[in-house]
Design a protein around this motif. Sequence first.
Motif, short mmCIF file in Angstrom:
data_model
loop_
_atom_site.label_atom_id
_atom_site.label_comp_id
_atom_site.label_asym_id
_atom_site.label_seq_id
_atom_site.Cartn_x
_atom_site.Cartn_y
_atom_site.Cartn_z
N GLN A 296 0.84 -1.19 0.00
CA GLN A 296 0.00 0.00 0.00
C GLN A 296 0.88 1.24 0.00
O GLN A 296 1.77 1.41 0.83
N TYR A 297 0.61 2.15 -0.97
CA TYR A 297 1.36 3.39 -1.06
C TYR A 297 0.89 4.39 0.00
O TYR A 297 -0.24 4.30 0.51
N SER A 298 1.76 5.35 0.29
CA SER A 298 1.39 6.39 1.26
C SER A 298 0.23 7.23 0.76
O SER A 298 -0.44 7.90 1.54
N SER A 299 -0.07 7.20 -0.55
CA SER A 299 -1.21 7.93 -1.10
C SER A 299 -2.53 7.24 -0.79
O SER A 299 -3.59 7.82 -0.99
N GLY A 300 -2.45 6.00 -0.30
CA GLY A 300 -3.66 5.22 -0.05
C GLY A 300 -3.92 4.19 -1.12
O GLY A 300 -4.69 3.25 -0.91
N TYR A 301 -3.31 4.34 -2.29
CA TYR A 301 -3.51 3.37 -3.36
C TYR A 301 -2.80 2.06 -3.03
O TYR A 301 -1.78 2.03 -2.37
N ARG A 302 -3.39 0.98 -3.55
CA ARG A 302 -2.76 -0.33 -3.42
C ARG A 302 -2.06 -0.68 -4.72
O ARG A 302 -2.55 -0.39 -5.81
N SER A 303 -0.93 -1.31 -4.60
CA SER A 303 -0.02 -1.49 -5.74
C SER A 303 -0.24 -2.83 -6.42
O SER A 303 -0.62 -3.82 -5.78
N ASP A 304 0.04 -2.85 -7.73
CA ASP A 304 0.10 -4.11 -8.46
C ASP A 304 1.51 -4.34 -9.01
O ASP A 304 1.71 -5.11 -9.94
N SER A 305 2.50 -3.68 -8.42
CA SER A 305 3.87 -3.70 -8.96
C SER A 305 4.80 -4.57 -8.11
O SER A 305 4.58 -4.75 -6.91
N THR A 306 5.85 -5.06 -8.78
CA THR A 306 6.92 -5.79 -8.11
C THR A 306 8.23 -5.11 -8.46
O THR A 306 8.56 -4.94 -9.64
N MET A 307 8.99 -4.69 -7.45
CA MET A 307 10.28 -4.04 -7.66
C MET A 307 11.40 -5.04 -7.38
O MET A 307 11.27 -5.88 -6.49
N VAL A 308 12.48 -4.93 -8.15
CA VAL A 308 13.56 -5.92 -8.09
C VAL A 308 14.87 -5.23 -7.74
O VAL A 308 15.30 -4.30 -8.42
N TYR A 309 15.50 -5.71 -6.67
CA TYR A 309 16.79 -5.17 -6.20
C TYR A 309 17.87 -6.22 -6.41
O TYR A 309 17.66 -7.42 -6.14
N GLU A 310 19.05 -5.77 -6.87
CA GLU A 310 20.19 -6.67 -7.07
C GLU A 310 21.23 -6.43 -5.97
O GLU A 310 21.74 -5.32 -5.84
N PHE A 311 21.55 -7.47 -5.21
CA PHE A 311 22.51 -7.34 -4.12
C PHE A 311 23.90 -6.96 -4.61
O PHE A 311 24.57 -6.11 -4.03
N SER A 312 24.37 -7.61 -5.69
CA SER A 312 25.75 -7.42 -6.11
C SER A 312 26.05 -5.99 -6.55
O SER A 312 27.14 -5.48 -6.34
N SER A 313 25.08 -5.34 -7.18
CA SER A 313 25.30 -3.97 -7.66
C SER A 313 24.69 -2.91 -6.77
O SER A 313 24.86 -1.72 -7.01
N ASN A 314 23.95 -3.35 -5.74
CA ASN A 314 23.28 -2.42 -4.83
C ASN A 314 22.40 -1.44 -5.61
O ASN A 314 22.42 -0.24 -5.38
N THR A 315 21.62 -1.99 -6.53
CA THR A 315 20.74 -1.15 -7.34
C THR A 315 19.38 -1.82 -7.50
O THR A 315 19.25 -3.05 -7.44
N TRP A 316 18.35 -0.98 -7.70
CA TRP A 316 17.03 -1.46 -8.09
C TRP A 316 17.00 -1.54 -9.60
O TRP A 316 17.33 -0.58 -10.30
N LEU A 317 16.60 -2.70 -10.12
CA LEU A 317 16.69 -2.92 -11.56
C LEU A 317 15.45 -2.48 -12.31
O LEU A 317 15.54 -1.85 -13.34
N ASN A 318 14.30 -2.82 -11.85
CA ASN A 318 13.10 -2.48 -12.62
C ASN A 318 11.85 -2.69 -11.78
O ASN A 318 11.91 -3.11 -10.62
N SER A 319 10.72 -2.38 -12.37
CA SER A 319 9.41 -2.62 -11.76
C SER A 319 8.56 -3.42 -12.72
O SER A 319 8.50 -3.11 -13.91
N ILE A 320 7.93 -4.47 -12.22
CA ILE A 320 7.05 -5.30 -13.02
C ILE A 320 5.61 -5.03 -12.58
O ILE A 320 5.28 -5.18 -11.41
#
Length: 610
Positions: A296-320
């Motif tokens: 749930q977002y702070s705006s009140g909306y509920r999400s249908d997204s999946t975010m992907v983080y990579e440990f080796s590069s310490n970066t977020w890669l994308n959102s599905i």
Amino acid sequence: MKIIKLLLLILLFAAFSNTNAQNKRNSSANDGKSILKNTKAPLNASDTLGVWYPNNTFPLLLDSTIYAASAIIGDTIYVQKPEWTGNTSYASTNVIKYKINAQGGGSWINGHSMPKDRIAGSMTACNGKLYYIGGDSLVFASGGGRSTNTVFEYDPITGVWTTKAPMPIKRTAHGAVCWGDSVIYVIGGPYSNSTDSLNIYYYRPATNTWGTIHNSLPSGQGRRTFSIGIYQNKIIIAGGYNSNSSLKNVYIGTIGADATQITWTTAPVMPTLSGYRLARAGGTAINGYFFVVAGQYSSGYRSDSTMVYEFSSNTWLNSIDNKPNKGDNIYNAVVSRVEAGDTIQIYVPGVYGGSAIGGTRTFDVLKYPLPTTPGIITGLTDVCQGQSSVTYFVPLITNATSYLWTLPSGATGVSNTNSITVDYGLSAISGNITVKGHNYCGFGAKSSLAITVKNKPPTPLITLNFDVLHSNATTGNQWYYQNGLLVGEINQDYTVTANGNYFDIVTIDGCSSDTSNIITVTDVGINFIENNEIINVYPNPTHGMINIHCSQTISTAYIFEITNLQGNILFKTSILQENQQINLNTFAKGIYFIKIKNKTFYKTKKLIIN
């Protein structure tokens, strides 16, 4: 039993109403509307690889639920399933299980019930057993008065739940992970006043003992209903609630050697829609990646997204985007596994869809397939030692987020894309260039290209003997004069024809040596000097042709004669031009003399014809 629970719920309605009202406020902006899409572009546009299976591909849960807790042992998903009745959730002993069919189908069945009713606790798989820790004994409410510190262990072999040593403190809305199949860490919670709850509690199943890491979390970074995962010795926590405000910050905790110390560092914040903060999302880590699902977002909306983080590069890669059923309160429900074909699948049993939908029976599954087999690598297959900037290319690999290249020994080059530029060192040897794609699931198959690395010829050494240049290389020579190639001069020896700089380069089997030493020739042929006029006769020795060159327009005519050793004049002419050529091909090989004279000048020098 349900009647008693409903009576207790009525008595506790006031305590629960605040929580339910908050859920309604948070969901009022989007209840009954279509799924909210994450319109934020992926950080890497080509990385959108995850695909949600359509609704009903996998079986629905047996009943609607909320605040479920899940874990996987072997090929089975276990879900501790609180009840959802009459728009109200309450604790339950229910456990259901699903034997995983990676392509869908199958059914959920009832498992062995827990010893006591619980809701909003954590369930963790560790060393082949399940551990349900904490939770509320009746309803999940803001008061937190019914939080527990119980620990229940389940052995899937015997089908028996056992009560274990209790936690040092009562907890709900927390997260738990298992490290090395030997230690379970409990982080976060409780529902109220979680901001300053900085202690981390760890349980060792082998000894049935608890320990505490005091003030482990960074100051003010306690939280509840957050996403959590573990990869190798790194725990990741993301988002959640803190002092009744949702978060989007992320922390990585590195576990020390003896498990009693965790060092926390910040990681990049989650790339959420419009920068909103996010809580009540599910989290799972696998194969070096961490997935944050829905919430749930702070705006009140509920999400249908999946975010992907990579440990080796310490970066977020994308959102599905496009999770079939948006929602939240799945922070301990999301699990993952590597299926056949090395495809990662994320399993999400149940979701809270807002007050208009409530708890659900949904079972959403997200798949991430391995990269496909690469196409043919193109580029030079025959190269030389010392050759640089050779580029190789492979067509884009489907499902790949990065590329891994390997090179023959002695070759260097770095790339994580579908092309690479290679430098072949002087010690490079023949071998294969390979490439394979990589994504969250791992590495795909590889493509290979055989490379023949040919030796670089040694640098030649040249010497000068009279007017003859000599190379120590027996073959492959090419002579150069003043940086220009001398066409056809490819023998081991070369007779110089003019003053200047000479060098040699040896080429064997298409590979060239470095430039030889440079020899500067200053006395080619025969020089006659008179009143600043220089007359040069070359080459000397000669095979039959000689050239006469005057440094400037001559002021008076010169007589040019060639005599034999006996003094007989064999050839005679006048020097009237700056450049003349004389053909002596009829002369026999031997030693002759050149005489140049005028009224005031007379000189003789030796000429050799060979």
